[in-house]
Write a protein that holds these residues in place. Structure first.
Motif, PDB file in Angstrom:
ATOM      1  N   TYR A  27       0.870  -1.135   0.046  1.00 35.88           N
ATOM      2  CA  TYR A  27       0.133  -0.145   0.112  1.00 35.88           C
ATOM      3  C   TYR A  27       0.767   1.183  -0.074  1.00 35.88           C
ATOM      4  O   TYR A  27       0.588   2.365  -0.658  1.00 35.88           O
ATOM      5  CB  TYR A  27      -0.888  -0.011   1.190  1.00 35.88           C
ATOM      6  N   VAL A  28       2.035   1.193   0.730  1.00 38.21           N
ATOM      7  CA  VAL A  28       2.933   2.328   0.835  1.00 38.21           C
ATOM      8  C   VAL A  28       3.601   2.610  -0.626  1.00 38.21           C
ATOM      9  O   VAL A  28       3.549   3.587  -0.971  1.00 38.21           O
ATOM     10  CB  VAL A  28       3.960   2.090   2.056  1.00 38.21           C
ATOM     11  N   LEU A  29       3.992   1.648  -1.147  1.00 41.59           N
ATOM     12  CA  LEU A  29       4.310   1.508  -2.477  1.00 41.59           C
ATOM     13  C   LEU A  29       3.659   2.176  -3.479  1.00 41.59           C
ATOM     14  O   LEU A  29       3.913   2.720  -4.596  1.00 41.59           O
ATOM     15  CB  LEU A  29       5.213   0.213  -2.995  1.00 41.59           C
ATOM     16  N   TYR A  30       2.228   1.669  -3.476  1.00 39.19           N
ATOM     17  CA  TYR A  30       1.116   1.873  -4.350  1.00 39.19           C
ATOM     18  C   TYR A  30       1.246   3.673  -4.326  1.00 39.19           C
ATOM     19  O   TYR A  30       1.228   4.151  -5.211  1.00 39.19           O
ATOM     20  CB  TYR A  30      -0.148   1.614  -4.003  1.00 39.19           C
ATOM     21  N   PHE A  84      -1.045   0.724   8.462  1.00 37.32           N
ATOM     22  CA  PHE A  84       0.011   0.538   7.305  1.00 37.32           C
ATOM     23  C   PHE A  84       1.349   1.201   7.802  1.00 37.32           C
ATOM     24  O   PHE A  84       2.313   0.538   7.429  1.00 37.32           O
ATOM     25  CB  PHE A  84      -0.436   0.853   6.017  1.00 37.32           C
ATOM     26  N   LEU A  85       1.221   2.243   8.192  1.00 37.86           N
ATOM     27  CA  LEU A  85       2.403   3.092   8.609  1.00 37.86           C
ATOM     28  C   LEU A  85       3.211   2.330   9.784  1.00 37.86           C
ATOM     29  O   LEU A  85       4.216   2.376   9.816  1.00 37.86           O
ATOM     30  CB  LEU A  85       2.481   4.535   8.702  1.00 37.86           C
ATOM     31  N   GLU A  86       2.509   1.666  10.795  1.00 36.13           N
ATOM     32  CA  GLU A  86       3.168   0.881  11.698  1.00 36.13           C
ATOM     33  C   GLU A  86       3.589  -0.485  11.186  1.00 36.13           C
ATOM     34  O   GLU A  86       4.617  -0.885  11.797  1.00 36.13           O
ATOM     35  CB  GLU A  86       1.956   0.829  12.899  1.00 36.13           C
ATOM     36  N   THR A  91       9.394   3.663   3.880  1.00 35.33           N
ATOM     37  CA  THR A  91       9.320   5.033   4.631  1.00 35.33           C
ATOM     38  C   THR A  91       8.639   5.964   3.630  1.00 35.33           C
ATOM     39  O   THR A  91       8.696   5.501   2.361  1.00 35.33           O
ATOM     40  CB  THR A  91      10.696   5.734   4.725  1.00 35.33           C
ATOM     41  N   GLU A  92       7.903   7.001   3.951  1.00 35.68           N
ATOM     42  CA  GLU A  92       7.257   7.799   3.127  1.00 35.68           C
ATOM     43  C   GLU A  92       8.323   8.685   2.359  1.00 35.68           C
ATOM     44  O   GLU A  92       9.171   8.905   3.174  1.00 35.68           O
ATOM     45  CB  GLU A  92       6.207   8.630   3.839  1.00 35.68           C
ATOM     46  N   ASN A 105      14.199   6.224  -8.794  1.00 36.49           N
ATOM     47  CA  ASN A 105      15.302   5.540  -7.719  1.00 36.49           C
ATOM     48  C   ASN A 105      14.475   5.093  -6.784  1.00 36.49           C
ATOM     49  O   ASN A 105      14.847   4.057  -5.969  1.00 36.49           O
ATOM     50  CB  ASN A 105      16.366   6.504  -7.666  1.00 36.49           C
ATOM     51  N   GLU A 106      13.489   6.154  -6.164  1.00 38.07           N
ATOM     52  CA  GLU A 106      12.978   5.707  -5.041  1.00 38.07           C
ATOM     53  C   GLU A 106      12.034   4.365  -4.820  1.00 38.07           C
ATOM     54  O   GLU A 106      11.948   3.878  -4.203  1.00 38.07           O
ATOM     55  CB  GLU A 106      12.175   7.125  -4.325  1.00 38.07           C
ATOM     56  N   LEU A 107      11.215   4.371  -6.239  1.00 37.31           N
ATOM     57  CA  LEU A 107      10.341   3.404  -6.206  1.00 37.31           C
ATOM     58  C   LEU A 107      11.287   2.303  -6.471  1.00 37.31           C
ATOM     59  O   LEU A 107      10.733   1.085  -5.820  1.00 37.31           O
ATOM     60  CB  LEU A 107       9.282   3.859  -7.504  1.00 37.31           C
TER      61      LEU A 107
END
Length: 157
Positions: A27-30, A84-86, A91-92, A105-107
């Motif tokens: 979800y964070v990657l999405y 999700f963040l826990e 990282t965001e 690069n980040e993805l």
């Protein structure tokens, strides 16, 4: 009704916990990918805008598949941003950026983190938790992430 699918409740719970971490990562990657899609600028805007949108669609499907696998094992799915963040290993995004190379690069780094996590769980699910179905499932997800990472990596050469 009691579930009898050949995997103990304890093992199903352990698998669901790991899949919940995976769902958080997915979800964070999405979200990171949608950020890139919405905010990319530059000479290659159109190409990268389309690339990021295509990959976000693939990740959305992966999110749904992971959530459904957790439910298939008889467990509830974490479904809040706080959860999700826990749970995530990612990282965001922290710095404002708009060029495609920075986003790519980040993805790519995020995909590689997920690939390593998936690879580390394939044998664990199959051998220790006696869940060949989830082992096979995450192998397929890993292959999907490997392909998306390859495509991103090719843009950095």
């Amino acid at each position: 009704m009691e579930m009898n699918i050949g995997i103990s409740e304890g093992n199903r719970e352990k698998v669901a916990i790991e899949l919940s971490k995976l769902l958080a990562d997915e979800y964070v990657l999405y979200t990171k990918t949608k950020e890139a899609h919405w905010n990319v600028e530059g000479i290659d805007f159109y190409d990268k805008h389309k690339l990021f949108d295509e990959q976000a669609g693939q990740l959305s499907d992966m999110n749904d598949s992971v959530a459904e696998r957790i439910r298939t094992l008889g467990h509830s799915v974490p479904a809040t941003l706080k959860a999700f963040l826990e749970l995530t290993h990612l990282t965001e995004n922290s710095l404002p950026k708009s060029n495609s190379r920075t986003f790519i690069n980040e993805l790519l780094i995020a995909h590689e983190i997920i690939i390593v996590f998936l690879r580390g769980n394939i044998n664990l699910f199959a051998n220790e938790y006696e869940d060949l179905g989830t082992s096979d499932f995450v192998t397929g997800l890993m292959q999907g992430h490997e392909k998306m990472a390859w495509i991103l990596r090719a843009h950095l050469k």
